[in-house]
Design a protein around this motif. Structure first.
Motif, PDB file in Angstrom:
ATOM      1  N   ILE A  96       0.848  -1.187   0.000  1.00  0.00           N
ATOM      2  CA  ILE A  96       0.000   0.000   0.000  1.00  0.00           C
ATOM      3  C   ILE A  96       0.886   1.239   0.000  1.00  0.00           C
ATOM      4  CG2 ILE A  96      -1.787   1.296   1.217  1.00  0.00           C
ATOM      5  CD1 ILE A  96      -2.722  -1.365   0.000  1.00  0.00           C
ATOM      6  N   SER A 123       0.799   4.989   0.050  1.00  0.00           N
ATOM      7  CA  SER A 123      -0.213   5.971   0.475  1.00  0.00           C
ATOM      8  C   SER A 123       0.139   7.379   0.025  1.00  0.00           C
ATOM      9  CB  SER A 123      -0.343   5.941   2.003  1.00  0.00           C
ATOM     10  OG  SER A 123      -0.797   4.683   2.439  1.00  0.00           O
ATOM     11  N   SER A 149       0.950   1.757   6.336  1.00  0.00           N
ATOM     12  CA  SER A 149       1.335   1.981   4.940  1.00  0.00           C
ATOM     13  C   SER A 149       2.693   1.348   4.682  1.00  0.00           C
ATOM     14  CB  SER A 149       1.414   3.480   4.640  1.00  0.00           C
ATOM     15  OG  SER A 149       0.176   4.117   4.839  1.00  0.00           O
ATOM     16  N   ASN A 154      -8.326   3.105  -8.119  1.00  0.00           N
ATOM     17  CA  ASN A 154      -8.846   2.512  -6.880  1.00  0.00           C
ATOM     18  C   ASN A 154      -9.867   1.394  -7.071  1.00  0.00           C
ATOM     19  OD1 ASN A 154      -7.327   3.894  -4.919  1.00  0.00           O
ATOM     20  ND2 ASN A 154      -8.641   5.686  -5.028  1.00  0.00           N
ATOM     21  N   ALA A 176      -8.583  -2.279  -7.602  1.00  0.00           N
ATOM     22  CA  ALA A 176      -7.443  -2.653  -6.754  1.00  0.00           C
ATOM     23  C   ALA A 176      -7.264  -4.158  -6.638  1.00  0.00           C
ATOM     24  CB  ALA A 176      -7.602  -2.033  -5.369  1.00  0.00           C
ATOM     25  N   TRP A 198      -0.372  -0.885  -4.688  1.00  0.00           N
ATOM     26  CA  TRP A 198      -1.570  -0.079  -4.929  1.00  0.00           C
ATOM     27  C   TRP A 198      -1.251   1.342  -4.487  1.00  0.00           C
ATOM     28  CZ3 TRP A 198      -6.602  -0.695  -1.561  1.00  0.00           C
ATOM     29  CH2 TRP A 198      -7.582   0.203  -2.005  1.00  0.00           C
ATOM     30  N   THR A 239      -2.516   4.866  -3.744  1.00  0.00           N
ATOM     31  CA  THR A 239      -3.858   5.312  -3.400  1.00  0.00           C
ATOM     32  C   THR A 239      -3.864   6.344  -2.280  1.00  0.00           C
ATOM     33  OG1 THR A 239      -6.009   4.549  -2.546  1.00  0.00           O
ATOM     34  CG2 THR A 239      -4.064   3.280  -1.879  1.00  0.00           C
ATOM     35  N   ALA A 260      -6.707   6.572  -0.559  1.00  0.00           N
ATOM     36  CA  ALA A 260      -7.740   6.046   0.344  1.00  0.00           C
ATOM     37  C   ALA A 260      -7.246   5.836   1.775  1.00  0.00           C
ATOM     38  CB  ALA A 260      -8.313   4.748  -0.223  1.00  0.00           C
ATOM     39  N   PRO A 261      -5.967   5.463   2.000  1.00  0.00           N
ATOM     40  CA  PRO A 261      -5.522   5.295   3.386  1.00  0.00           C
ATOM     41  C   PRO A 261      -5.588   6.569   4.227  1.00  0.00           C
ATOM     42  CG  PRO A 261      -4.036   4.155   1.901  1.00  0.00           C
ATOM     43  CD  PRO A 261      -4.944   4.988   1.048  1.00  0.00           C
ATOM     44  N   CYS A 288      -7.531  -0.730   3.650  1.00  0.00           N
ATOM     45  CA  CYS A 288      -6.636  -0.872   2.492  1.00  0.00           C
ATOM     46  C   CYS A 288      -5.565  -1.927   2.746  1.00  0.00           C
ATOM     47  CB  CYS A 288      -5.989   0.472   2.162  1.00  0.00           C
ATOM     48  SG  CYS A 288      -7.171   1.753   1.662  1.00  0.00           S
ATOM     49  N   TYR A 298      -4.935  -5.701   0.844  1.00  0.00           N
ATOM     50  CA  TYR A 298      -3.641  -6.152   0.315  1.00  0.00           C
ATOM     51  C   TYR A 298      -3.209  -7.454   0.976  1.00  0.00           C
ATOM     52  CZ  TYR A 298       1.412  -6.307  -0.413  1.00  0.00           C
ATOM     53  OH  TYR A 298       2.689  -6.709  -0.722  1.00  0.00           O
ATOM     54  N   LEU A 323     -14.347   3.826  -2.464  1.00  0.00           N
ATOM     55  CA  LEU A 323     -13.328   4.008  -3.493  1.00  0.00           C
ATOM     56  C   LEU A 323     -13.914   4.689  -4.720  1.00  0.00           C
ATOM     57  CD1 LEU A 323     -11.421   0.588  -3.313  1.00  0.00           C
ATOM     58  CD2 LEU A 323     -10.819   2.761  -2.215  1.00  0.00           C
TER      59      LEU A 323
END
Length: 310
Positions: free
Chosen positions: A11, A13, A43, A196, A199, A210, A212, A214-215, A222, A226, A248
């Motif tokens: 992830i 971030s 992350s 997103n 994913a 990924w 993103t 979103a985190p 997230c 993963y 997302l």
């Protein structure tokens, strides 16, 4: 096929860039808090100054301050991927050198253009930026924002000519491209998802990370997606995605700076308004976002979900 080791994975971030509510200036204290929260929440890497970070709307001195502050806050705990894109090659090179000087792990370059660039111009731009440092470079394909679609054959041809272009962030939403990029590069390119909603499909198609924002709002969802995907727990991964997908789709559909900053405000972690010409998320959309975040329920709901009740 021998796959090269990925400089980054998991992830990755992308923090937004906070602005002070009263002056509109970059709020470096809020940035330190947000970056620290992303690092502490699991992350696998931090990527400042992407599209979510409103890098296109920062002055040069602001860009430098965000870069330096983020890398100082991470302080080597995690890898860092700095977005250095600019309209001009010269400024992109300058940013690349600033990021390298402050200890970035890798650079991300989007073909940010006004005039439509020829293949020769794209090659010259990427090669010049890549040669400015010895850091690995991630080519960022986002036709929705850049207006340039770098197809797999083009990306692979560029990577063969530019030794430190070792990664590609594919954000077109075309899942078939993840495998195509890996196969056509004989595994020398590490492929990352930047779209997103796809994913999980991306991980199942060979993406190693990924990328993103979103985190910023739901980090544990997230990282759980993963983790489930990489251990091959299809049922768990499908269940997590089913819960996460409406959020997302919402944050992508309403624009990351608007939606993520509205979500941070809802969570009591204000990062200010997006910078004009962007406007804050309208009231009705903010209400919808609040419902989505409440439905996910933060860490408690995720723990319940881990027990099988997602």
């Amino acid at each position: 096929m021998t796959t090269a080791p990925a400089p980054l994975r998991g992830i990755i971030s992308y923090p937004v860039t906070p602005f002070a509510a009263d002056t509109g200036d970059v709020d470096l204290a809020a940035l330190r808090r947000l970056v620290g929260e992303l690092a502490d929440a699991g992350s696998h890497a931090i990527a400042p100054l992407g599209s979510a970070g409103e890098s296109a709307y920062l002055t040069e001195s602001e860009w430098d301050a965000v870069c330096e502050t983020t890398l100082q806050t991470v302080a080597g705990r995690l890898p860092t991927l700095v977005g250095v894109s600019h309209w001009s090659t010269a400024e992109t090179v300058r940013r690349a050198r600033v990021a390298a000087r402050h200890g970035a792990t890798a650079l991300m370059v989007l073909p940010q253009t006004y005039w439509k660039l020829t293949e020769a111009e794209l090659e010259q731009h990427f090669a010049t930026v890549a040669a400015a440092t010895d850091l690995p470079v991630m080519l960022y394909n986002n036709p929705g924002t850049s207006g340039v679609d770098l197809r797999p054959d083009t990306v692979v041809a560029l990577a063969r000519k530019i030794p430190n272009l070792t990664m590609v962030k594919e954000s077109s939403g075309d899942v078939a491209r993840f495998r195509a990029l890996r196969d056509r590069s004989d595994g020398t390119l590490s492929v990352y998802n930047g779209n997103n909603p796809v994913a999980l499909e991306a991980f199942r198609s060979g993406a190693v990370g990924w990328c993103t924002a979103a985190p910023c709002l739901v980090p544990r969802w997230c990282t759980e997606l993963y983790a489930a995907a990489t251990r091959g727990d299809d049922a768990r991964a499908d269940a997590v995605l089913a819960q996460l997908l409406p959020l997302l789709k919402f944050i992508v559909g309403h624009g990351l700076p608007r939606a993520v900053k509205a979500g941070l405000e809802i969570q009591g972690r204000a990062a200010g308004r997006p910078r004009p010409p962007l406007l804050p998320l309208p009231d009705e959309e903010t209400r919808q976002l609040r419902e989505l975040l409440e439905r996910l329920g933060g860490a408690e709901a995720l723990e319940v979900g881990a027990a099988g009740a997602v």
